[in-house]
Design a protein around this motif. Structure first.
Motif, PDB file in Angstrom:
ATOM      1  N   SER A  40       0.695  -1.407  -0.121  1.00  0.00           N
ATOM      2  CA  SER A  40       0.036  -0.016   0.070  1.00  0.00           C
ATOM      3  C   SER A  40       1.181   1.136  -0.108  1.00  0.00           C
ATOM      4  O   SER A  40       2.167   0.820   0.453  1.00  0.00           O
ATOM      5  CB  SER A  40      -0.874   0.588   1.459  1.00  0.00           C
ATOM      6  OG  SER A  40      -1.399  -1.405   0.881  1.00  0.00           O
ATOM      7  N   LYS A  41       0.511   2.543  -0.918  1.00  0.00           N
ATOM      8  CA  LYS A  41       1.164   3.383  -0.721  1.00  0.00           C
ATOM      9  C   LYS A  41       0.014   4.568   0.496  1.00  0.00           C
ATOM     10  O   LYS A  41      -0.956   5.265  -0.422  1.00  0.00           O
ATOM     11  CB  LYS A  41       0.929   3.605  -2.201  1.00  0.00           C
ATOM     12  CG  LYS A  41       2.076   2.772  -3.395  1.00  0.00           C
ATOM     13  CD  LYS A  41       2.532   3.391  -4.822  1.00  0.00           C
ATOM     14  CE  LYS A  41       2.859   3.109  -5.126  1.00  0.00           C
ATOM     15  NZ  LYS A  41       2.992   3.671  -6.838  1.00  0.00           N
ATOM     16  N   LEU A  42       1.089   5.095   1.355  1.00  0.00           N
ATOM     17  CA  LEU A  42      -0.003   5.497   2.537  1.00  0.00           C
ATOM     18  C   LEU A  42       0.884   7.401   2.083  1.00  0.00           C
ATOM     19  O   LEU A  42       2.587   7.433   2.037  1.00  0.00           O
ATOM     20  CB  LEU A  42       0.061   5.275   3.438  1.00  0.00           C
ATOM     21  CG  LEU A  42      -0.721   4.016   3.965  1.00  0.00           C
ATOM     22  CD1 LEU A  42      -0.502   3.638   5.506  1.00  0.00           C
ATOM     23  CD2 LEU A  42      -1.881   3.103   2.719  1.00  0.00           C
ATOM     24  N   TRP A  43       0.384   8.377   2.020  1.00  0.00           N
ATOM     25  CA  TRP A  43       0.877   9.624   2.439  1.00  0.00           C
ATOM     26  C   TRP A  43      -0.263  10.263   3.593  1.00  0.00           C
ATOM     27  O   TRP A  43      -0.835   9.993   3.941  1.00  0.00           O
ATOM     28  CB  TRP A  43       0.080  10.056   1.462  1.00  0.00           C
ATOM     29  CG  TRP A  43       0.906   9.607   0.010  1.00  0.00           C
ATOM     30  CD1 TRP A  43       0.735   8.949  -0.724  1.00  0.00           C
ATOM     31  CD2 TRP A  43       2.190  10.304  -0.487  1.00  0.00           C
ATOM     32  NE1 TRP A  43       1.838   8.516  -1.953  1.00  0.00           N
ATOM     33  CE2 TRP A  43       2.189  10.367  -1.732  1.00  0.00           C
ATOM     34  CE3 TRP A  43       3.189  11.123  -0.194  1.00  0.00           C
ATOM     35  CZ2 TRP A  43       3.334  10.060  -2.576  1.00  0.00           C
ATOM     36  CZ3 TRP A  43       3.940  11.548  -1.158  1.00  0.00           C
ATOM     37  CH2 TRP A  43       4.953  11.024  -2.425  1.00  0.00           C
ATOM     38  N   GLY A  79       5.976  -5.132  12.964  1.00  0.00           N
ATOM     39  CA  GLY A  79       3.720  -5.921  12.901  1.00  0.00           C
ATOM     40  C   GLY A  79       3.688  -6.469  11.731  1.00  0.00           C
ATOM     41  O   GLY A  79       4.519  -6.164  11.354  1.00  0.00           O
ATOM     42  N   SER A  80       2.209  -7.145  11.821  1.00  0.00           N
ATOM     43  CA  SER A  80       2.070  -7.317  10.744  1.00  0.00           C
ATOM     44  C   SER A  80       1.198  -6.910   9.666  1.00  0.00           C
ATOM     45  O   SER A  80       0.967  -5.129  10.246  1.00  0.00           O
ATOM     46  CB  SER A  80       1.803  -8.681  10.885  1.00  0.00           C
ATOM     47  OG  SER A  80       0.537  -8.352  12.017  1.00  0.00           O
ATOM     48  N   ASP A  81       0.774  -6.759   8.749  1.00  0.00           N
ATOM     49  CA  ASP A  81      -0.817  -6.188   7.657  1.00  0.00           C
ATOM     50  C   ASP A  81      -1.567  -5.725   8.977  1.00  0.00           C
ATOM     51  O   ASP A  81      -2.194  -5.468   8.755  1.00  0.00           O
ATOM     52  CB  ASP A  81      -0.950  -7.621   6.699  1.00  0.00           C
ATOM     53  CG  ASP A  81      -0.070  -7.364   5.386  1.00  0.00           C
ATOM     54  OD1 ASP A  81       1.027  -6.538   5.207  1.00  0.00           O
ATOM     55  OD2 ASP A  81      -0.159  -8.070   4.708  1.00  0.00           O
ATOM     56  N   GLU A  82      -2.200  -7.063   9.737  1.00  0.00           N
ATOM     57  CA  GLU A  82      -3.334  -7.028  10.592  1.00  0.00           C
ATOM     58  C   GLU A  82      -3.166  -5.716  11.718  1.00  0.00           C
ATOM     59  O   GLU A  82      -4.019  -4.512  11.674  1.00  0.00           O
ATOM     60  CB  GLU A  82      -3.819  -7.693  11.311  1.00  0.00           C
ATOM     61  CG  GLU A  82      -4.667  -7.715  12.648  1.00  0.00           C
ATOM     62  CD  GLU A  82      -5.132  -9.256  13.185  1.00  0.00           C
ATOM     63  OE1 GLU A  82      -6.202  -9.116  13.479  1.00  0.00           O
ATOM     64  OE2 GLU A  82      -4.037 -10.254  13.100  1.00  0.00           O
ATOM     65  N   GLU A 112      -4.233   2.944  -7.250  1.00  0.00           N
ATOM     66  CA  GLU A 112      -4.293   2.519  -7.817  1.00  0.00           C
ATOM     67  C   GLU A 112      -4.658   3.112  -9.096  1.00  0.00           C
ATOM     68  O   GLU A 112      -4.096   2.918 -10.496  1.00  0.00           O
ATOM     69  CB  GLU A 112      -3.751   1.895  -7.767  1.00  0.00           C
ATOM     70  CG  GLU A 112      -2.277   0.869  -6.816  1.00  0.00           C
ATOM     71  CD  GLU A 112      -0.928   2.165  -6.604  1.00  0.00           C
ATOM     72  OE1 GLU A 112      -1.007   2.541  -8.040  1.00  0.00           O
ATOM     73  OE2 GLU A 112      -0.974   1.887  -5.806  1.00  0.00           O
ATOM     74  N   ASP A 113      -5.803   2.551  -9.408  1.00  0.00           N
ATOM     75  CA  ASP A 113      -6.509   3.385 -10.716  1.00  0.00           C
ATOM     76  C   ASP A 113      -7.492   4.255 -11.179  1.00  0.00           C
ATOM     77  O   ASP A 113      -8.500   4.683 -11.689  1.00  0.00           O
ATOM     78  CB  ASP A 113      -7.568   2.272 -11.437  1.00  0.00           C
ATOM     79  CG  ASP A 113      -8.455   2.234 -10.372  1.00  0.00           C
ATOM     80  OD1 ASP A 113      -8.083   2.701  -8.618  1.00  0.00           O
ATOM     81  OD2 ASP A 113      -9.242   0.986 -10.613  1.00  0.00           O
TER      82      ASP A 113
END
Length: 902
Positions: free
Chosen positions: A808-811, A833-836, A866-867
């Motif tokens: 994921s691209k976070l800003w 941590g993890s994805d959770e 993204e799209d």
């Protein structure tokens, strides 16, 4: 190109307009009507519009409110003149003393809806002009500004002060608008100052005694909203007392002289939070109970209440002379009905009497409340109530019958006589209303699955009557036969845990095969016709009695048949998911018919009820919370779509304010749909296609408006759409044909919209909701961070992310104004941590510190879609795609360092 005759007519009208306006030194409506006819005609040339603008602005005798009205209409129907209109309106507002208040209000309303003109951004501020007009002498202007306060760029702190001040205005409609504004602020902003919350609550309590009905109605809503906020911001020790005091305060208004006030009071009671069981019991009894001393008291004259205020509140509501009050009282009984078994028993007794009400609306609401109770497992119908309850199955109103069957579908019966009475009543209603057969058979099948032993016993009796050897004249083509066969085949597919297999005669399944079409119409939610035929054929070919057991999938193995989880994906014991399934099914069922009938208000009310019902089911479970959160947001999407649909598809023409409101609704709708698409992980292909189709519907609605400014991006989105479904809907097919035609008529998009059908959404249980939490230690408006003008400032942040994949691209978005916005890329590799759950602490830099003594910065974390290409431009330091925000904006306060301390 326009034809010569239309051009000649246009020139004649323009000439007549110019001459008439010049020859009349006094105001006249004739030239204005001519100008309006030219402005509202979409075929009028730009040269003619330019001439009209020049003539209007050069005439010194033209009243300014007429001038601003025509300029506003030009900006709406000819948006490419927006820069010119913006300049003219700015020039008018630079001399506000010479402009009448109504003209200044219209000019300001137009300006905030147009693209900003940078050359004039410092000339007029919307906030200053808004305040000056509010405190002017014109009461209609003040009332209008308070109603539309959200449209203007006014700081919430200023709005809060203005609204509080005007709650003491001498004019009742101004007081009502101020109260409604405070209610809106309570739902839009975060208020942490308990003193401010208590002050707003006390102002609402004070206005409960206002002499005007409309003010008391708004004050009831304000007391409810700010009272709940006051309870939420109190410590645990006083929460119960405050909540009880709020409830009693609302109970005191159910005996108001005004019908509208009583309705608002019961609506507020239905939305109240936690309340002591004693108080709820007191509202169901006119006699003051002595067992428990009333605990809900606070210091102060506005908080003192006695149990007498709550005594018999609901009884008074159910006995009210107006059906609106009785219906509202039935709705508000929901909360009392789920607190305890004792309360539920009393509520059921009251509702059974209401089922005899003369009003269809009241009977329907009583059944909806009973359905709410049965979903929570608190509805226990006693034998003495059965005839009253089952009588609604033959009600003249189809919606009442449908809701009654919806309650019966989930009701548990304790003994065989009650169950048999319910089945007989369903068959009786089917004989009276044969067009209800599919839903009646569905209910018969469901109650048979829920009461396996009772259904098997009735099947045994029915089989003896059906046998050809008997002397009975059984009609095998009747509705009764279809219902009894449906009940018989439901018993082996029971939800109940089987300790032994009941013997179902194979002849029963042979009889059912002969009525396959009728039975399958009622079982579409459980299995399709081919599956039903396989099941019945297998059972009917067995010799002798046939033992049937329930397994995990729909197969025929070792002479056992079962129901597929794909057909019924939500487990029967999972109440939360059952409610989600029911809500999503009901949305798809009523949305299209109610919009076609023009029942938009009723549809929005139903959506609001479902939303309130869903919020009561949210638990600490991350998985269930994700599904419920998605459903709540989907309800909001359907609500906004219904409003936008009403604006576009209704036959009447737009007016200026409605077009602006539609643009706001469509923008909000696109944002919500983007959140559904990108903030939830685990969506199936069907769910993604469903959201994508709704997005295309929104773009089509944009193309059906009179505002060409929003046509280009909507048209681009439609043209770039790549069809992903193997079987496109009628809406998508017609939309594709429409886009291939070279036409400029905006009404051409109405045809594909009329073919759109809102399909039922079936959610998977693997949804995960992406979210973020941002904490800023030791910072508020009393303890701001120091900064130096022109130098970067660091902001210490604690960030926690939920269900965020590494790719994921976070800003981090930081803004103190529309022009001063910074973005900081968040590298997930730095998080632990993890994805959770991921956590990270870092200092975010903000470079665009303004030249002021103090300022407030708004922080928010966004994730790139993204799209969805970003319209703000590309760059390494900015997102390349649109953002979907994962948390609410956080406020950070700064104060300039004293130069002597440097």
């Amino acid at each position: 190109m326009p034809c010569s005759s239309s051009t000649s007519m246009e020139q004649n009208l323009l000439s007549s307009f110019t001459q008439t306006l010049e020859n009349h030194s006094k105001p006249s409506l004739k030239p204005l009507c001519i100008a309006r006819s030219l402005i509202t005609n979409p075929s009028t040339t730009n040269q003619t519009i330019s001439s009209i603008i020049q003539t209007l602005t050069s005439n010194p005798h033209l009243p300014l409110h007429h001038l601003t009205t025509l300029l506003s209409q030009i900006s709406l129907t000819h948006p490419h003149f927006s820069p010119t209109i913006t300049t003219l309106l700015h020039s008018l507002l630079t001399r506000p003393a010479a402009v009448p208040p109504r003209a200044a209000t219209l000019a300001l309303s137009t300006l905030v809806s147009l693209p900003p003109a940078s050359d004039y951004s410092d000339v007029v501020t919307a906030e200053g002009l808004f305040l000056s007009l509010c405190f002017g002498s014109s009461v209609p202007v003040r009332h209008r500004l308070l109603l539309d306060a959200e449209r203007y760029d006014v700081r919430p702190s200023i709005l809060l002060t203005v609204f509080l001040g005007f709650t003491q205005d001498p004019y009742p409609y101004v007081r009502r608008a101020a109260l409604d504004g405070l209610i809106g602020l309570c739902n839009r902003i975060v208020v942490e100052d308990r003193g401010m919350i208590e002050g707003c609550y006390l102002r609402g309590v004070e206005l409960l005694a206002d002499t005007d009905d409309c003010v008391r109605c708004s004050s009831v809503r304000m007391v409810s909203e700010w009272g709940k906020l006051l309870v939420a911001n109190s410590d645990d020790k006083s929460k119960n007392d405050l909540s009880d005091a709020l409830y009693v305060q609302l109970c005191s208004m159910v005996r108001d002289m005004s019908m509208n006030v009583r309705v608002e009071a019961f609506n507020a009671l239905g939305k109240a939070g936690m309340v002591s069981q004693y108080l709820l019991m007191q509202t169901l009894s006119k006699k003051v109970l002595d067992e428990v001393k009333f605990p809900g008291q606070l210091s102060g004259k506005h908080f003192r209440s006695r149990a007498l205020s709550a005594a018999g509140a609901f009884l008074h509501g159910l006995e009210d002379e107006f059906y609106q009050v009785r219906s509202s009282a039935c709705y508000s009984l929901r909360m009392a009905a789920i607190v305890s078994a004792d309360l539920a028993e009393k509520v059921v007794g009251l509702l059974m009497d209401v089922l005899n009400d003369d009003s269809t609306v009241v009977r329907l609401q009583a059944l909806e409340t009973m359905h709410h109770m049965v979903v929570f497992g608190n509805l226990k119908v006693q034998e003495m109530h059965m005839h009253m309850f089952l009588g609604t199955l033959v009600d003249m109103n189809s919606l009442v019958r449908f809701t009654s069957r919806k309650v019966l579908r989930l009701t548990k019966f304790d003994n065989m006589p009650m169950f048999k009475l319910a089945v007989d009543s369903l068959i009786h209603s089917l004989e009276i209303y044969p067009h209800d057969e599919p839903d009646v058979l569905s209910v018969v099948f469901e109650i048979g699955r829920n009461h396996r032993s009772f259904a098997a016993s009735i099947t045994e009796e029915t089989f003896l009557e059906m046998e050809p050897s008997t002397a009975s004249n059984w009609d095998f083509n009747s509705s009764k036969t279809a219902a009894m066969l449906t009940l018989a085949i439901s018993a082996p597919l029971s939800h109940e845990k089987q300790q032994h297999s009941n013997l179902i005669p194979s002849t029963i399944f042979s009889y059912a095969v002969t009525m396959l079409g009728r039975i399958s119409n009622g079982l579409t939610e459980v299995m399709d016709q081919a599956t039903l035929l396989s099941y019945l054929s297998h059972c009917s070919t067995s010799t002798g009695p046939h033992p049937v057991e329930v397994e995990d999938d729909l197969t025929m193995e070792n002479c056992r048949i079962s129901v597929s989880p794909a057909a019924d994906p939500l487990q029967p014991d999972d109440e939360e998911y059952k409610v989600v399934k029911l809500v999503l099914s009901n949305i798809a069922e009523i949305w299209q018919p109610m919009l076609k009938l023009g029942c938009t208000s009723e549809l929005l009310a139903a959506l609001r009820c479902w939303k309130e019902e869903l919020t009561t089911h949210i638990t600490d479970s991350r998985q269930s919370s994700s599904v419920l959160t998605f459903t709540l947001q989907y309800l909001h999407v359907v609500k906004l779509l219904s409003k936008a649909w009403w604006h576009v598809m209704r036959p009447s023409d737009f007016i200026y304010n409605e077009a602006g409101e539609l643009g706001y609704i469509l923008q909000k709708l696109e944002t919500k749909l983007r959140g559904l698409r990108y903030r939830f992980i685990g969506l199936s292909k069907e769910e993604e296609l469903h959201i994508e189709e709704l997005t295309l519907v929104v773009s089509t609605l944009r193309l059906s408006t009179y505002d060409p400014r929003i046509h280009e991006p909507a048209l681009k989105k439609l043209l770039n759409y790549k069809e992903a479904s193997t079987e496109p809907s009628r809406f998508l097919t017609e939309l594709k044909n429409t886009l291939q035609k070279d036409e400029s008529d905006i009404y051409r998009f109405h045809k594909p919209l009329e073919l759109f059908t809102l399909k039922q959404l079936v959610l998977s249980r693997d949804l995960r909701h992406t979210g973020a939490e941002v904490e800023i230690q030791d910072n508020d408006w009393l303890k701001p961070f120091p900064f130096v003008v022109g130098l970067p400032v660091g902001i210490p942040l604690n960030i926690k992310l939920h269900n965020t994949p590494l790719e994921s691209k976070l800003w981090l978005k930081m803004s103190c104004s529309k022009d001063a916005v910074d973005y900081v890329f968040i590298d997930l590799k730095q998080f632990e941590g993890s994805d959770e759950i991921r956590e990270y602490r870092f200092i975010a830099p903000f470079y665009k510190t303004p030249k002021v003594n103090s300022f407030m910065l708004l922080l928010c974390i966004g994730m790139e879609c993204e799209d969805v290409t970003c319209c703000r431009g590309h760059g390494y330091s900015r997102p390349n795609h649109e953002l979907v925000y994962l948390c609410k904006e956080k406020q950070v306060f700064f104060s300039m360092v004293d130069s002597f301390k440097l």
